[in-house]
Design an enzyme around this catalytic site. Structure first.
Site, PDB file in Angstrom:
ATOM      1  N   GLY A  43      37.152  27.810  -4.763  1.00 29.41           N
ATOM      2  CA  GLY A  43      36.809  28.106  -6.149  1.00 29.41           C
ATOM      3  C   GLY A  43      36.442  29.576  -6.262  1.00 29.41           C
ATOM      4  O   GLY A  43      35.953  30.176  -5.306  1.00 29.41           O
ATOM      5  N   GLN A  48      33.003  36.973 -10.171  1.00 33.78           N
ATOM      6  CA  GLN A  48      33.071  37.287  -8.745  1.00 33.78           C
ATOM      7  C   GLN A  48      34.147  38.310  -8.413  1.00 33.78           C
ATOM      8  O   GLN A  48      34.193  38.812  -7.283  1.00 33.78           O
ATOM      9  CB  GLN A  48      33.350  36.018  -7.933  1.00 33.78           C
ATOM     10  CG  GLN A  48      32.208  35.029  -7.928  1.00 33.78           C
ATOM     11  CD  GLN A  48      32.537  33.872  -7.027  1.00 33.78           C
ATOM     12  OE1 GLN A  48      33.181  32.925  -7.450  1.00 33.78           O
ATOM     13  NE2 GLN A  48      32.125  33.952  -5.767  1.00 33.78           N
ATOM     14  N   CYS A  89      29.595  30.582  -0.624  1.00 36.00           N
ATOM     15  CA  CYS A  89      30.076  31.285  -1.816  1.00 36.00           C
ATOM     16  C   CYS A  89      30.734  32.574  -1.350  1.00 36.00           C
ATOM     17  O   CYS A  89      30.173  33.276  -0.498  1.00 36.00           O
ATOM     18  CB  CYS A  89      28.888  31.585  -2.731  1.00 36.00           C
ATOM     19  SG  CYS A  89      29.329  32.530  -4.205  1.00 36.00           S
ATOM     20  N   LEU A  90      31.911  32.886  -1.899  1.00 40.00           N
ATOM     21  CA  LEU A  90      32.620  34.092  -1.454  1.00 40.00           C
ATOM     22  C   LEU A  90      31.821  35.360  -1.745  1.00 40.00           C
ATOM     23  O   LEU A  90      32.052  36.388  -1.098  1.00 40.00           O
ATOM     24  CB  LEU A  90      34.001  34.170  -2.116  1.00 40.00           C
ATOM     25  CG  LEU A  90      34.977  33.049  -1.734  1.00 40.00           C
ATOM     26  CD1 LEU A  90      36.320  33.265  -2.413  1.00 40.00           C
ATOM     27  CD2 LEU A  90      35.155  32.938  -0.226  1.00 40.00           C
ATOM     28  N   HIS A 131      29.451  24.557  -9.244  1.00 41.84           N
ATOM     29  CA  HIS A 131      29.129  25.854  -8.628  1.00 41.84           C
ATOM     30  C   HIS A 131      29.778  26.994  -9.416  1.00 41.84           C
ATOM     31  O   HIS A 131      29.132  27.998  -9.732  1.00 41.84           O
ATOM     32  CB  HIS A 131      29.610  25.837  -7.166  1.00 41.84           C
ATOM     33  CG  HIS A 131      29.436  27.110  -6.414  1.00 41.84           C
ATOM     34  ND1 HIS A 131      28.662  27.203  -5.263  1.00 41.84           N
ATOM     35  CD2 HIS A 131      29.933  28.366  -6.622  1.00 41.84           C
ATOM     36  CE1 HIS A 131      28.697  28.455  -4.824  1.00 41.84           C
ATOM     37  NE2 HIS A 131      29.473  29.179  -5.619  1.00 41.84           N
ATOM     38  N   GLU A 132      31.065  26.820  -9.773  1.00 42.16           N
ATOM     39  CA  GLU A 132      31.787  27.909 -10.457  1.00 42.16           C
ATOM     40  C   GLU A 132      31.311  28.072 -11.898  1.00 42.16           C
ATOM     41  O   GLU A 132      31.206  29.192 -12.393  1.00 42.16           O
ATOM     42  CB  GLU A 132      33.302  27.667 -10.408  1.00 42.16           C
ATOM     43  CG  GLU A 132      33.908  27.570  -9.008  1.00 42.16           C
ATOM     44  CD  GLU A 132      33.525  28.699  -8.081  1.00 42.16           C
ATOM     45  OE1 GLU A 132      33.266  29.821  -8.550  1.00 42.16           O
ATOM     46  OE2 GLU A 132      33.463  28.454  -6.856  1.00 42.16           O
ATOM     47  N   HIS A 135      28.354  30.122 -12.029  1.00 41.70           N
ATOM     48  CA  HIS A 135      28.655  31.565 -11.958  1.00 41.70           C
ATOM     49  C   HIS A 135      28.848  32.146 -13.362  1.00 41.70           C
ATOM     50  O   HIS A 135      28.464  33.279 -13.623  1.00 41.70           O
ATOM     51  CB  HIS A 135      29.941  31.824 -11.170  1.00 41.70           C
ATOM     52  CG  HIS A 135      29.742  31.969  -9.692  1.00 41.70           C
ATOM     53  ND1 HIS A 135      28.970  32.963  -9.131  1.00 41.70           N
ATOM     54  CD2 HIS A 135      30.233  31.254  -8.655  1.00 41.70           C
ATOM     55  CE1 HIS A 135      28.996  32.845  -7.814  1.00 41.70           C
ATOM     56  NE2 HIS A 135      29.757  31.811  -7.487  1.00 41.70           N
TER      57      HIS A 135
HETATM   58 NI    NI Z   1      30.218  31.106  -5.602  1.00 37.13          NI
END
Ligand code: NI
Length: 171
Positions: A43, A48, A89-90, A131-132, A135
């Site tokens: 994701g 991000q 998380c990236l 999660h996304e 963000h």
């Molecule tokens: Ni994340």
């Protein structure tokens, strides 16, 4: 396009609605998918990649399926109770911890053709969507992480902050 890391301020701000998908939105969304694969993510949310927009890409983990693009997603229903799961998380390389999420969600969004659609998800895909979507509201998984896990990642978080500050003063 590249993935921005914590504590880049764009990650902490709620993102504005896309409203209408233009060619520019389609182009940027299309760039996010290979970037997500390259980084081994399932994701990725627009903030991000330094883009203030309510848009995310997410993969349901089923073999043979393509990642989905969700524009202006909205959670309509959450259910099934909370389930603990390990998340990364990236934007937080090397940081992992336990986060409680609803087991099921129903989400309404627009696709890249400006058509509304709904997706019902459970388990890992429901977790990814929560999660996304967080963000897009400027909410980061470390704030939802079990306190013990957050404490265990304290040094790594401080290192990310130090790295960000070095980069900011370098340029
Ligand atoms: Ni994340």
């Amino acid at each position: 396009m590249r993935v921005v890391h914590y504590p880049d301020p764009i990650l902490l701000k709620p993102a504005p609605l896309v409203g209408r998908v233009t060619d520019e939105v389609r182009k940027k969304a299309a760039e996010m998918i290979p970037l997500m694969h390259l980084e081994d993510g399932i994701g990725l949310a627009a903030p991000q990649v330094g883009w203030a927009a309510r848009l995310l890409v997410a993969w349901d983990g089923e073999e043979g399926t393509e990642p989905m693009v969700l524009v202006d997603p909205e959670i309509l229903e959450k259910g099934g109770g909370f389930e603990d799961g390990n998340e990364g998380c990236l934007s937080f390389p090397g940081i992992f911890g336990t986060v409680a999420r609803y087991q099921t969600v129903r989400v309404r969004a627009m696709n890249l053709d400006n058509q509304p659609f709904e997706v019902s998800a459970e388990g890992l895909f429901a977790r990814v969507l929560q999660h996304e979507i967080d963000h897009l509201d400027g909410v980061l998984f470390v704030t939802r992480m079990k306190p013990a896990d957050r404490a265990a990642n304290k040094a790594k978080l401080e290192e990310l902050v130090a790295r960000f500050e070095r980069r900011s003063t370098d340029t």
